[in-house]
Design a protein around this motif. Structure first.
Motif, PDB file in Angstrom:
ATOM      1  N   ARG A  50       0.836  -1.217   0.000  1.00 13.69           N
ATOM      2  CA  ARG A  50       0.000   0.000   0.000  1.00 13.69           C
ATOM      3  C   ARG A  50       0.868   1.264   0.000  1.00 13.69           C
ATOM      4  O   ARG A  50       1.594   1.504   0.966  1.00 13.69           O
ATOM      5  CB  ARG A  50      -0.893   0.003   1.241  1.00 13.69           C
ATOM      6  CG  ARG A  50      -1.804  -1.209   1.359  1.00 13.69           C
ATOM      7  CD  ARG A  50      -2.301  -1.310   2.797  1.00 13.69           C
ATOM      8  NE  ARG A  50      -3.079  -2.513   3.013  1.00 13.69           N
ATOM      9  CZ  ARG A  50      -2.570  -3.686   3.337  1.00 13.69           C
ATOM     10  NH1 ARG A  50      -1.256  -3.841   3.476  1.00 13.69           N
ATOM     11  NH2 ARG A  50      -3.352  -4.729   3.538  1.00 13.69           N
ATOM     12  N   PRO A  51       0.767   2.089  -1.046  1.00 14.25           N
ATOM     13  CA  PRO A  51       1.544   3.326  -1.048  1.00 14.25           C
ATOM     14  C   PRO A  51       0.831   4.483  -0.346  1.00 14.25           C
ATOM     15  O   PRO A  51      -0.360   4.684  -0.535  1.00 14.25           O
ATOM     16  CB  PRO A  51       1.716   3.652  -2.541  1.00 14.25           C
ATOM     17  CG  PRO A  51       0.727   2.795  -3.259  1.00 14.25           C
ATOM     18  CD  PRO A  51       0.062   1.856  -2.306  1.00 14.25           C
ATOM     19  N   VAL A  52       1.588   5.217   0.475  1.00  8.55           N
ATOM     20  CA  VAL A  52       1.127   6.482   1.069  1.00  8.55           C
ATOM     21  C   VAL A  52       2.074   7.535   0.499  1.00  8.55           C
ATOM     22  O   VAL A  52       3.252   7.552   0.804  1.00  8.55           O
ATOM     23  CB  VAL A  52       1.203   6.434   2.613  1.00  8.55           C
ATOM     24  CG1 VAL A  52       1.041   7.820   3.218  1.00  8.55           C
ATOM     25  CG2 VAL A  52       0.136   5.498   3.161  1.00  8.55           C
ATOM     26  N   VAL A  53       1.547   8.366  -0.395  1.00  9.66           N
ATOM     27  CA  VAL A  53       2.415   9.205  -1.223  1.00  9.66           C
ATOM     28  C   VAL A  53       2.213  10.684  -0.920  1.00  9.66           C
ATOM     29  O   VAL A  53       1.114  11.219  -1.063  1.00  9.66           O
ATOM     30  CB  VAL A  53       2.142   8.910  -2.722  1.00  9.66           C
ATOM     31  CG1 VAL A  53       2.999   9.790  -3.610  1.00  9.66           C
ATOM     32  CG2 VAL A  53       2.416   7.435  -3.012  1.00  9.66           C
ATOM     33  N   GLY A  54       3.318  11.321  -0.514  1.00  7.92           N
ATOM     34  CA  GLY A  54       3.291  12.766  -0.278  1.00  7.92           C
ATOM     35  C   GLY A  54       3.951  13.515  -1.419  1.00  7.92           C
ATOM     36  O   GLY A  54       3.802  14.732  -1.533  1.00  7.92           O
ATOM     37  N   THR A  55       4.664  12.783  -2.254  1.00  8.80           N
ATOM     38  CA  THR A  55       5.315  13.386  -3.423  1.00  8.80           C
ATOM     39  C   THR A  55       4.262  14.113  -4.248  1.00  8.80           C
ATOM     40  O   THR A  55       3.172  13.578  -4.479  1.00  8.80           O
ATOM     41  CB  THR A  55       5.983  12.268  -4.264  1.00  8.80           C
ATOM     42  OG1 THR A  55       6.863  11.553  -3.398  1.00  8.80           O
ATOM     43  CG2 THR A  55       6.755  12.838  -5.439  1.00  8.80           C
ATOM     44  N   THR A  56       4.589  15.316  -4.709  1.00  8.96           N
ATOM     45  CA  THR A  56       3.597  16.099  -5.459  1.00  8.96           C
ATOM     46  C   THR A  56       3.925  16.082  -6.958  1.00  8.96           C
ATOM     47  O   THR A  56       4.944  15.539  -7.376  1.00  8.96           O
ATOM     48  CB  THR A  56       3.546  17.545  -4.932  1.00  8.96           C
ATOM     49  OG1 THR A  56       4.872  18.069  -4.920  1.00  8.96           O
ATOM     50  CG2 THR A  56       2.967  17.590  -3.537  1.00  8.96           C
ATOM     51  N   GLY A  57       3.035  16.652  -7.763  1.00  7.60           N
ATOM     52  CA  GLY A  57       3.258  16.716  -9.209  1.00  7.60           C
ATOM     53  C   GLY A  57       2.423  15.704  -9.982  1.00  7.60           C
ATOM     54  O   GLY A  57       2.671  15.466 -11.157  1.00  7.60           O
TER      55      GLY A  57
END
Ligand code: NAP
Length: 264
Positions: A93-100
């Motif tokens: 499960r990915p928890v992604v804060g990376t933007t764009g």
């Protein structure tokens, strides 16, 4: 125990997330992904905390060897998208804060999450205060539809406008009739003076050293204006939101975009 891998572990956000994971009783750090130091333990790298978790430069290898429940990704736009696909393909499960991420990216990743029956969360802003600013802005836009957004970030940021500003505009768009902000005959004498436009709302991006992440949403009406502002002074402001997302993602099997969908 939730087993976690942090990608971008040596970065400004990633190193903060590593510390948060190590200090959280219910979390265990099983691996880190970053460029350089492949095969070393985190504790062997200068400036990193004491942890036996191994550093990998390849996410697939890391996932196969460490078998985590969750990937926290805080890297760079193209890397974050690639990492998210890799994690979902491994049913991590990915928890992604990376933007764009674009709307199209989110749609494609939602389809992949559903195909893999694996939960995922992308949040352009993990600071609870920023999420409240988005919700309050949506509430205000019902009554005041003339609105512009000014976002300010440090000058190492790769994407503009910020993911938070785009998400704020999208949430406002759900309640605001689409129309071009400003005078119908206005002309820019210098290109870009009116900023980016999302559904006719203008977004202005400031990039300066010393800033972290700040946003103002300004509403104008006859004889009045309403300004709402949020400031992140330190990257620790994002950690309670990441913690919340890690716990939440364990109980879902689709993709959730935005922390606003998780907090009431
Ligand atoms: P940063 O300091 O540049 O950190 C990025 C890290 O990712 C660096 O350690 C970098 O390594 C690593 N990296 C780059 N390419 C990689 C790859 N292919 N594989 C593995 N690791 C790789 O940036 P930051 O300020 O921490 O921000 C990271 C992301 O979080 C950005 O997208 C930013 O916009 C976002 N962000 C989100 C929130 C939120 O609340 N959602 C808040 C703040 C920031 P090198 O240094 O060796 O290149």
């Amino acid at each position: 125990m939730i087993k976690i891998v942090v990608a971008g572990a040596r970065g400004k956000m990633g190193s903060e997330a590593v510390n948060m994971v190590l200090n959280e009783e219910a979390f265990t750090l099983v691996g880190a992904v970053d460029l350089g130091h492949n095969g070393k333990k985190l504790s062997e790298v200068e400036g990193m905390p004491s942890s036996d978790a191994k550093i990998y430069d390849d996410l697939s290898v890391c996932l196969k060897e460490t078998n985590p429940d969750v990937l926290i990704d805080l890297t760079a736009p193209e890397v974050g998208k690639r990492h998210m696909r890799t994690a979902l393909e491994h049913q991590v499960r990915p928890v992604v804060g990376t933007t764009g991420f674009t709307e199209e990216d989110v749609q494609q990743l939602t389809a992949l999450a559903e195909e893999q029956k694996t939960g995922a969360i992308i949040a352009p802003n993990f600071a609870i205060g920023a999420v409240l600013l988005m919700k309050f802005s949506q509430m205000a836009a019902k009554y005041m539809s003339d609105v512009e957004i000014i976002e300010q970030h440090h000058d190492r940021k790769l994407d503009a406008p910020s993911g938070t500003a785009v998400k704020t505009a999208q949430m406002i768009s759900e309640v605001r009739e689409k129309r071009e902000q400003g005078h119908p005959d206005e002309k820019e004498t210098h290109e870009g003076a009116r900023g980016a436009s999302i559904d006719g709302m203008h977004i202005h991006s400031v990039r300066l050293p010393g800033l972290i992440a700040h946003q103002e949403v300004i509403f104008g009406g006859e004889g009045q204006s309403l300004t709402m502002r949020h400031d992140s002074y330190h990257r620790s402001s994002f950690m309670p939101g990441i913690k919340l997302a890690v716990n939440h993602v364990m109980g879902i099997d689709t993709l959730v975009y935005g922390l606003d969908k998780i907090i009431d």
